[in-house]
Each structure stands twice: as C-alpha cells, then as structure tokens.
Motif scaffolding. Sequence first.
Motif, PDB file in Angstrom:
ATOM      1  N   LEU A  63       0.829  -1.199   0.000  1.00 33.99           N
ATOM      2  CA  LEU A  63       0.000   0.000   0.000  1.00 33.99           C
ATOM      3  C   LEU A  63       0.868   1.256   0.000  1.00 33.99           C
ATOM      4  O   LEU A  63       0.571   2.237  -0.687  1.00 33.99           O
ATOM      5  CB  LEU A  63      -0.937   0.007   1.205  1.00 33.99           C
ATOM      6  CG  LEU A  63      -2.092  -1.006   1.172  1.00 33.99           C
ATOM      7  CD1 LEU A  63      -2.786  -1.041   2.530  1.00 33.99           C
ATOM      8  CD2 LEU A  63      -3.085  -0.676   0.085  1.00 33.99           C
ATOM      9  N   SER A  96       2.288   1.738  -3.491  1.00 37.32           N
ATOM     10  CA  SER A  96       1.260   2.269  -4.385  1.00 37.32           C
ATOM     11  C   SER A  96       0.949   3.721  -4.078  1.00 37.32           C
ATOM     12  O   SER A  96       0.719   4.524  -4.990  1.00 37.32           O
ATOM     13  CB  SER A  96      -0.024   1.431  -4.267  1.00 37.32           C
ATOM     14  OG  SER A  96       0.183   0.142  -4.775  1.00 37.32           O
ATOM     15  N   LYS A 125       1.250   6.613  -6.779  1.00 35.66           N
ATOM     16  CA  LYS A 125       0.036   7.358  -7.131  1.00 35.66           C
ATOM     17  C   LYS A 125       0.234   8.862  -6.964  1.00 35.66           C
ATOM     18  O   LYS A 125      -0.167   9.651  -7.821  1.00 35.66           O
ATOM     19  CB  LYS A 125      -1.142   6.889  -6.278  1.00 35.66           C
ATOM     20  CG  LYS A 125      -2.484   7.483  -6.705  1.00 35.66           C
ATOM     21  CD  LYS A 125      -3.633   6.862  -5.929  1.00 35.66           C
ATOM     22  CE  LYS A 125      -4.971   7.285  -6.517  1.00 35.66           C
ATOM     23  NZ  LYS A 125      -5.161   8.732  -6.602  1.00 35.66           N
ATOM     24  N   TRP A 158      -9.742   7.816 -15.798  1.00 37.31           N
ATOM     25  CA  TRP A 158      -8.302   7.859 -15.577  1.00 37.31           C
ATOM     26  C   TRP A 158      -7.549   8.617 -16.669  1.00 37.31           C
ATOM     27  O   TRP A 158      -6.597   9.335 -16.384  1.00 37.31           O
ATOM     28  CB  TRP A 158      -7.748   6.432 -15.499  1.00 37.31           C
ATOM     29  CG  TRP A 158      -7.886   5.814 -14.151  1.00 37.31           C
ATOM     30  CD1 TRP A 158      -9.056   5.481 -13.524  1.00 37.31           C
ATOM     31  CD2 TRP A 158      -6.839   5.459 -13.256  1.00 37.31           C
ATOM     32  NE1 TRP A 158      -8.793   4.928 -12.298  1.00 37.31           N
ATOM     33  CE2 TRP A 158      -7.437   4.901 -12.101  1.00 37.31           C
ATOM     34  CE3 TRP A 158      -5.446   5.541 -13.313  1.00 37.31           C
ATOM     35  CZ2 TRP A 158      -6.696   4.444 -11.017  1.00 37.31           C
ATOM     36  CZ3 TRP A 158      -4.706   5.073 -12.232  1.00 37.31           C
ATOM     37  CH2 TRP A 158      -5.333   4.535 -11.101  1.00 37.31           C
ATOM     38  N   ASN A 188     -16.179   8.547  -8.173  1.00 34.18           N
ATOM     39  CA  ASN A 188     -14.952   8.020  -8.796  1.00 34.18           C
ATOM     40  C   ASN A 188     -14.875   6.498  -8.847  1.00 34.18           C
ATOM     41  O   ASN A 188     -13.831   5.944  -9.184  1.00 34.18           O
ATOM     42  CB  ASN A 188     -13.701   8.566  -8.094  1.00 34.18           C
ATOM     43  CG  ASN A 188     -13.538  10.052  -8.294  1.00 34.18           C
ATOM     44  OD1 ASN A 188     -13.630  10.550  -9.413  1.00 34.18           O
ATOM     45  ND2 ASN A 188     -13.332  10.781  -7.205  1.00 34.18           N
ATOM     46  N   LYS A 189     -15.976   5.806  -8.536  1.00 39.76           N
ATOM     47  CA  LYS A 189     -15.959   4.338  -8.560  1.00 39.76           C
ATOM     48  C   LYS A 189     -17.072   3.809  -9.455  1.00 39.76           C
ATOM     49  O   LYS A 189     -18.178   4.359  -9.470  1.00 39.76           O
ATOM     50  CB  LYS A 189     -16.138   3.780  -7.147  1.00 39.76           C
ATOM     51  CG  LYS A 189     -14.959   4.079  -6.225  1.00 39.76           C
ATOM     52  CD  LYS A 189     -15.194   3.491  -4.855  1.00 39.76           C
ATOM     53  CE  LYS A 189     -14.020   3.798  -3.917  1.00 39.76           C
ATOM     54  NZ  LYS A 189     -14.253   3.273  -2.548  1.00 39.76           N
ATOM     55  N   GLN A 196      -5.013   0.479 -12.786  1.00 39.86           N
ATOM     56  CA  GLN A 196      -5.523   0.975 -11.501  1.00 39.86           C
ATOM     57  C   GLN A 196      -5.046   0.137 -10.324  1.00 39.86           C
ATOM     58  O   GLN A 196      -4.882   0.636  -9.212  1.00 39.86           O
ATOM     59  CB  GLN A 196      -7.058   1.015 -11.510  1.00 39.86           C
ATOM     60  CG  GLN A 196      -7.724  -0.343 -11.513  1.00 39.86           C
ATOM     61  CD  GLN A 196      -9.216  -0.262 -11.252  1.00 39.86           C
ATOM     62  OE1 GLN A 196      -9.748   0.769 -10.867  1.00 39.86           O
ATOM     63  NE2 GLN A 196      -9.907  -1.377 -11.465  1.00 39.86           N
ATOM     64  N   GLU A 197      -4.797  -1.143 -10.567  1.00 41.30           N
ATOM     65  CA  GLU A 197      -4.331  -2.018  -9.485  1.00 41.30           C
ATOM     66  C   GLU A 197      -2.944  -1.622  -8.987  1.00 41.30           C
ATOM     67  O   GLU A 197      -2.627  -1.765  -7.825  1.00 41.30           O
ATOM     68  CB  GLU A 197      -4.305  -3.480  -9.972  1.00 41.30           C
ATOM     69  CG  GLU A 197      -5.666  -4.047 -10.362  1.00 41.30           C
ATOM     70  CD  GLU A 197      -6.616  -4.176  -9.197  1.00 41.30           C
ATOM     71  OE1 GLU A 197      -6.144  -4.310  -8.048  1.00 41.30           O
ATOM     72  OE2 GLU A 197      -7.840  -4.142  -9.420  1.00 41.30           O
ATOM     73  N   ASN A 227      -3.421   1.391  -6.720  1.00 41.81           N
ATOM     74  CA  ASN A 227      -4.431   1.267  -5.653  1.00 41.81           C
ATOM     75  C   ASN A 227      -4.115   0.165  -4.639  1.00 41.81           C
ATOM     76  O   ASN A 227      -5.007  -0.479  -4.112  1.00 41.81           O
ATOM     77  CB  ASN A 227      -5.813   1.009  -6.264  1.00 41.81           C
ATOM     78  CG  ASN A 227      -6.371   2.245  -6.932  1.00 41.81           C
ATOM     79  OD1 ASN A 227      -5.899   3.359  -6.685  1.00 41.81           O
ATOM     80  ND2 ASN A 227      -7.360   2.077  -7.788  1.00 41.81           N
ATOM     81  N   GLY A 228      -2.831  -0.090  -4.440  1.00 40.48           N
ATOM     82  CA  GLY A 228      -2.489  -0.961  -3.314  1.00 40.48           C
ATOM     83  C   GLY A 228      -2.124  -2.375  -3.638  1.00 40.48           C
ATOM     84  O   GLY A 228      -2.095  -3.223  -2.751  1.00 40.48           O
TER      85      GLY A 228
END
Length: 406
Positions: free
Chosen positions: A15, A18, A22, A204, A231-232, A397-398, A401-402
């Motif tokens: 995390l 990331s 990010k 994105w 945003n989801k 995105q993965e 995003n951690g």
Amino acid sequence: MNKVVRGSFELMKQLNVSAVLKVIRDNGSLSRADVAKITGLTPASVTNITKMLIEDEYLVECKVGQSSGGRPPIMLELNPNARYVIGISIGVGMIDVVITNLSAEIILKKSIEINEERYDYDFVFKELVKLINEVIECSKIEKEKILGAGVALHGIVNSRTGMSIYSPYYGWKEINIKEALENELNLGVYVDNDVRAMALGESWFGITKDISNFVTLNISNGIGAGIIINNKPYYGVDFSAGEIGHIVVEGDGDKCNCGNYGCLETVASNNNITKKAIKLIKQGTNSVLKELKADINQLTIEDISEAAKLEDELAISIIKEAARYIGIAITNLINILNPTSIVVVGEIFENTFYAIETLNEIVKNRGMKLSSENVRIIKSMLGRDAAVVGATTLVIQEIFNGMSIN
C-alpha cells in the motif's frame, strides 16, 4: 512474527509503494520531501520506497527542483514505459487487442472481425489467444515487462470472478474468461463489462479525469452505459447496472436479442440504424449513400455518418431519429442519477454534430429542469479506443491502488 502480522506488514508495504507511485503520477513530478508530506509516510520510508522504485525503473530522477534554503531537491516522476499492459476488447463481432504503457498510450493494436456464424466460445477464444500472442510478438516487448491483461467484454460480467455471466450476442453463459486467459497467458487478468471499462478509462485517461460522477454511454452494435459514482464504477447487485440498451422505448417494437420487444437497441444500435437506411433506400428514398456504396447491402454506420456530414437528408433524419430514442433513455438516467456529465462513445458522434445536438434538445425538453440544465453531454476523448484503453485501465488501476508490483 506470526502469520497474520506478517501478512499485514506485507500489505502495508504494498500500500505504501502504491501510495508513493500514485502521488507522483497525480502530481507529475515531486521531491521526496513533498512525497513524504502528501502521503504522511516518514522521510526514511519514502527514501527506501523510491530507491526500490528507481531500481525497478518505475520512477526516474528527472530534474533538480528549486531550493528553499538548503540543497536543491531532486524531482521524481513516473516512467510510463517501465512496464506494459495488454488491453482486450471483445465486442459484438469484433475483437481488438492492444499493448500500452502505464499511461495507457497504445504501442500496438490489432483487430479481427468475428463472423456471426462463428460465435461459439471455443472458436472465439482460440482466435483471441492467437491475436494476443501476435501483438506481444510484434511489439517486441519482453514478456517479463508485461504486468497483466485487462478484458472489456460485451454483456453481463462479474468483475470479481472474471465470469461472463451472459453475453447475448455470443450466446455465452457462465464462462470464466479470467481463469481461461490466466492459464493460457500466465499473466494476471482483470475482466469487466465493456462500457464499465470505458467509463473507468475515461475517468483515468479521458475527458472526465476531474469529474467524480458521470455516465459513459456507448452506441455500437450493442448499447450500454458505464456509471461512475464518487470516482468508482457502480455495478448493481448482479453486475447488470447500465444495461440501458434494454430500456423499452417502443411499446410495439421489434424483438430484441434479450427476448423483449421495443428495446433501445432495436431502434438505435449501429446494426439497426444501417438496416433502416438500407430498407428506405430500397423503397426508393433518394440519398447520396447510393453513390458512396456500390452494394447498398454493405452499408456501414461510417457511411451513414459520412453522408450526414455531406448534408444528406436521409442520413441526417435516421441519425436524428436514433438520437431521439437515445435521448429519452438518457433523460431517465439523468433524472435518476443526476450526474455531472454524460460521455458519449460511438460512430454516430464522431463525424457529425446532429446526434449530440438532438440529445441536448431531448434532454432539455424532457428532463427535470435542475438536473437537465446542469448536465453536460460530451464526446469521448478516447473514441474508438475507449474499450481497449478501459481494459488496460483495469490493470493499471491495481498498480496505483495498493497491489504489489513486479
């Protein structure tokens, strides 16, 4: 260290990695001190993480920053070509495969058409794998630098399991595309509905990067909507949110492939727009389309859009009629969801303004005053690559995003 603590420690490290990636991606370039300040990590942690990311080529030291009294800071930025991603779009009658960098810039793209008579899963899967391997080989990118593959798939998709729950045009039911591709490619695979992936790609890398609530509407041989809330992506209880193509807009309309009658797809999808044009021309309606196409039975949606650009009355009237039906469906979405924007994707929006002009007119006249006045209907920046860019975004995105990186 017990198993639970060790697992938590490894996750925390991932995390943190990331988080650093990010914040640098989002800001363009930052000093290590800025990274520590924004992320809340200790300077020592940031130093260790950035050292590892530089060694793995994810970050580069790009320039010397301005000094605030001491030694000038070294600025860091993301290296988009550190790793690569495969993006796959399995649409109605067409498969596209791309390889992109971490900024979703397409390095190479290849496509094949799938004849309607060959929609069986075994054939399509075999052709898909062949195309993916061809793209990897032609790109000359080492397999070790490819992080994974994303799949934007027509129909209802369980994004958690990678299962194609139902693909109406291909007739697929309960097929685990994720598992099959992972076994074949030896890569991590992420799968989602094609229009949801498009919406994610727009969020994105497209026109809605700074918009947290919007809907992407795709008009092609099928019609669907991808909904982004805070945003989801919004999935719905059974992963079928956004199936706007199956809203009934004509009570006594034609039968749809879903089994219902008068669905939006029966009057506004590309196939049905072209069928209507062919029918009217055969009935004697005058049109420049006769000159654009020697065999009128081979007419395409691109031909109709081109004819509308040339002010052909038949083409304009058909596009406007389809847009009126689409506008009715969009108005319902706006009244229910109250989004900031509707992003439209499809050939009827690319070469002519008639479709968007009609959508705006319908929304203004039929929508609730407040929500319809404030919503913007805008054309996708990603255009015909919206699905494959969305597919790569499922993987990209993965990383930010951690998830762990390689």
